[in-house]
Design a protein around this motif. Sequence first.
Motif, PDB file in Angstrom:
ATOM      1  N   LEU A  78       0.833  -1.204   0.000  1.00 33.68           N
ATOM      2  CA  LEU A  78       0.000   0.000   0.000  1.00 33.68           C
ATOM      3  C   LEU A  78       0.865   1.249   0.000  1.00 33.68           C
ATOM      4  CD1 LEU A  78      -2.804   1.323   0.190  1.00 33.68           C
ATOM      5  CD2 LEU A  78      -2.612   1.125   2.674  1.00 33.68           C
ATOM      6  N   GLY A  79       1.929   1.232   0.777  1.00 34.46           N
ATOM      7  CA  GLY A  79       2.850   2.372   0.796  1.00 34.46           C
ATOM      8  C   GLY A  79       3.468   2.628  -0.578  1.00 34.46           C
ATOM      9  N   LEU A  80       3.856   1.544  -1.249  1.00 28.33           N
ATOM     10  CA  LEU A  80       4.425   1.683  -2.586  1.00 28.33           C
ATOM     11  C   LEU A  80       3.389   2.201  -3.584  1.00 28.33           C
ATOM     12  CD1 LEU A  80       6.657  -1.511  -2.720  1.00 28.33           C
ATOM     13  CD2 LEU A  80       7.419   0.866  -2.593  1.00 28.33           C
ATOM     14  N   ALA A  81       2.140   1.751  -3.438  1.00 32.09           N
ATOM     15  CA  ALA A  81       1.081   2.239  -4.325  1.00 32.09           C
ATOM     16  C   ALA A  81       0.846   3.729  -4.110  1.00 32.09           C
ATOM     17  CB  ALA A  81      -0.205   1.450  -4.092  1.00 32.09           C
ATOM     18  N   LEU A  82       0.921   4.180  -2.867  1.00 35.12           N
ATOM     19  CA  LEU A  82       0.753   5.612  -2.592  1.00 35.12           C
ATOM     20  C   LEU A  82       1.906   6.427  -3.177  1.00 35.12           C
ATOM     21  CD1 LEU A  82      -0.587   5.444   1.071  1.00 35.12           C
ATOM     22  CD2 LEU A  82      -1.877   5.955  -1.008  1.00 35.12           C
ATOM     23  N   VAL A  83       3.121   5.895  -3.071  1.00 38.71           N
ATOM     24  CA  VAL A  83       4.270   6.577  -3.672  1.00 38.71           C
ATOM     25  C   VAL A  83       4.090   6.647  -5.190  1.00 38.71           C
ATOM     26  CG1 VAL A  83       6.757   6.372  -4.131  1.00 38.71           C
ATOM     27  CG2 VAL A  83       5.870   6.030  -1.813  1.00 38.71           C
ATOM     28  N   LEU A  84       3.609   5.556  -5.775  1.00 37.66           N
ATOM     29  CA  LEU A  84       3.360   5.544  -7.215  1.00 37.66           C
ATOM     30  C   LEU A  84       2.331   6.602  -7.603  1.00 37.66           C
ATOM     31  CD1 LEU A  84       3.726   4.271 -10.018  1.00 37.66           C
ATOM     32  CD2 LEU A  84       1.913   2.666  -9.395  1.00 37.66           C
ATOM     33  N   ALA A  85       1.279   6.764  -6.796  1.00 38.62           N
ATOM     34  CA  ALA A  85       0.263   7.779  -7.076  1.00 38.62           C
ATOM     35  C   ALA A  85       0.874   9.175  -7.018  1.00 38.62           C
ATOM     36  CB  ALA A  85      -0.896   7.651  -6.082  1.00 38.62           C
ATOM     37  N   VAL A  86       1.729   9.417  -6.033  1.00 36.09           N
ATOM     38  CA  VAL A  86       2.384  10.732  -5.924  1.00 36.09           C
ATOM     39  C   VAL A  86       3.267  10.981  -7.139  1.00 36.09           C
ATOM     40  CG1 VAL A  86       4.088  12.062  -4.626  1.00 36.09           C
ATOM     41  CG2 VAL A  86       2.257  10.863  -3.410  1.00 36.09           C
ATOM     42  N   VAL A  87       4.047   9.980  -7.524  1.00 36.59           N
ATOM     43  CA  VAL A  87       4.950  10.143  -8.668  1.00 36.59           C
ATOM     44  C   VAL A  87       4.145  10.386  -9.947  1.00 36.59           C
ATOM     45  CG1 VAL A  87       6.643   8.926 -10.121  1.00 36.59           C
ATOM     46  CG2 VAL A  87       6.837   8.845  -7.629  1.00 36.59           C
ATOM     47  N   VAL A  92       2.072  15.734 -13.763  1.00 38.85           N
ATOM     48  CA  VAL A  92       1.183  16.788 -14.280  1.00 38.85           C
ATOM     49  C   VAL A  92       1.022  17.959 -13.312  1.00 38.85           C
ATOM     50  CG1 VAL A  92      -0.089  15.273 -15.831  1.00 38.85           C
ATOM     51  CG2 VAL A  92      -0.839  15.499 -13.467  1.00 38.85           C
ATOM     52  N   TRP A  93       1.302  17.742 -12.031  1.00 44.90           N
ATOM     53  CA  TRP A  93       1.162  18.786 -11.025  1.00 44.90           C
ATOM     54  C   TRP A  93       2.502  18.994 -10.323  1.00 44.90           C
ATOM     55  CZ3 TRP A  93      -3.658  16.268  -8.313  1.00 44.90           C
ATOM     56  CH2 TRP A  93      -4.802  16.486  -9.083  1.00 44.90           C
ATOM     57  N   PRO A  94       2.618  20.087  -9.591  1.00 45.09           N
ATOM     58  CA  PRO A  94       3.829  20.241  -8.756  1.00 45.09           C
ATOM     59  C   PRO A  94       3.849  19.158  -7.667  1.00 45.09           C
ATOM     60  CG  PRO A  94       2.602  22.314  -8.895  1.00 45.09           C
ATOM     61  CD  PRO A  94       1.761  21.263  -9.548  1.00 45.09           C
ATOM     62  N   VAL A  99       1.487  15.407  -3.456  1.00 47.22           N
ATOM     63  CA  VAL A  99       1.548  14.835  -2.105  1.00 47.22           C
ATOM     64  C   VAL A  99       0.315  15.235  -1.307  1.00 47.22           C
ATOM     65  CG1 VAL A  99       2.821  14.857   0.076  1.00 47.22           C
ATOM     66  CG2 VAL A  99       4.053  14.688  -2.077  1.00 47.22           C
ATOM     67  N   LEU A 100      -0.110  16.479  -1.437  1.00 50.51           N
ATOM     68  CA  LEU A 100      -1.287  16.961  -0.712  1.00 50.51           C
ATOM     69  C   LEU A 100      -2.540  16.206  -1.133  1.00 50.51           C
ATOM     70  CD1 LEU A 100      -2.525  19.000   1.266  1.00 50.51           C
ATOM     71  CD2 LEU A 100      -2.857  20.532  -0.709  1.00 50.51           C
ATOM     72  N   VAL A 101      -2.740  16.018  -2.407  1.00 49.81           N
ATOM     73  CA  VAL A 101      -3.934  15.325  -2.898  1.00 49.81           C
ATOM     74  C   VAL A 101      -3.939  13.872  -2.416  1.00 49.81           C
ATOM     75  CG1 VAL A 101      -5.058  14.443  -4.987  1.00 49.81           C
ATOM     76  CG2 VAL A 101      -4.302  16.825  -4.881  1.00 49.81           C
ATOM     77  N   VAL A 104      -4.740  13.784   1.336  1.00 48.54           N
ATOM     78  CA  VAL A 104      -6.160  14.048   1.607  1.00 48.54           C
ATOM     79  C   VAL A 104      -7.006  12.822   1.262  1.00 48.54           C
ATOM     80  CG1 VAL A 104      -8.139  15.415   0.854  1.00 48.54           C
ATOM     81  CG2 VAL A 104      -5.991  16.552   1.410  1.00 48.54           C
ATOM     82  N   VAL A 105      -6.714  12.164   0.151  1.00 45.37           N
ATOM     83  CA  VAL A 105      -7.472  10.965  -0.239  1.00 45.37           C
ATOM     84  C   VAL A 105      -7.277   9.851   0.794  1.00 45.37           C
ATOM     85  CG1 VAL A 105      -7.611   9.114  -1.962  1.00 45.37           C
ATOM     86  CG2 VAL A 105      -7.520  11.506  -2.696  1.00 45.37           C
ATOM     87  N   VAL A 106      -6.054   9.670   1.278  1.00 46.40           N
ATOM     88  CA  VAL A 106      -5.787   8.619   2.268  1.00 46.40           C
ATOM     89  C   VAL A 106      -6.521   8.913   3.574  1.00 46.40           C
ATOM     90  CG1 VAL A 106      -3.987   7.604   3.729  1.00 46.40           C
ATOM     91  CG2 VAL A 106      -3.606   7.873   1.280  1.00 46.40           C
ATOM     92  N   PHE A 107      -6.466  10.165   4.035  1.00 44.83           N
ATOM     93  CA  PHE A 107      -7.167  10.504   5.280  1.00 44.83           C
ATOM     94  C   PHE A 107      -8.682  10.411   5.109  1.00 44.83           C
ATOM     95  CE2 PHE A 107      -3.220  12.723   6.860  1.00 44.83           C
ATOM     96  CZ  PHE A 107      -3.029  11.847   7.916  1.00 44.83           C
TER      97      PHE A 107
END
Length: 152
Positions: A78-87, A92-94, A99-101, A104-107
């Motif tokens: 799950l941690g790796l999947a979250l890192v993949l989502a950030v990358v 497309v975004w800064p 990281v913020l998006v 927020v989705v995880v919380f």
Amino acid sequence: MLREGRGGVSAVTAPAGHHQYDSSASTGDLVGQAAMQISTLVRAELALAKAELTEKGKRAGIGGGLFGGAAVLAVYGLGLALVLAVVALDLVWPLWLAVLVVTVVVFAAAGIAALVGRRQLQAVGSPVPQETVTNVQQDVDAVKAAAREGRS
């Protein structure tokens, strides 16, 4: 007496030297034999239950350990999947917005899971097994009534 089988204790046999039927035995002797046989049977059943529970406990311990190991690996995944989502969002975004998006989705997911879990726990109610308590109380009442009738 207990007999050992493939999985431990497997059967109950009559103690050596005891007959099944004795036509010359008095009622007191028969009651004494019955009490002794019931006592032997109860002890044998308890030994069988203990052996069975020991075996099941060993298997449950191994299964629980493997399940715990799988849970740890799933948390890393799950941690790796979250890192993949950030990358991926960073393409497309800064980085700070990606990281913020994801945060927020995880919380938000954690909050929804907490609310659903809380609702499920409230639906359970009292942890006391009410049906079992009622059945035991009925059994106690029946024994008391039978004892009273036997005295009358």
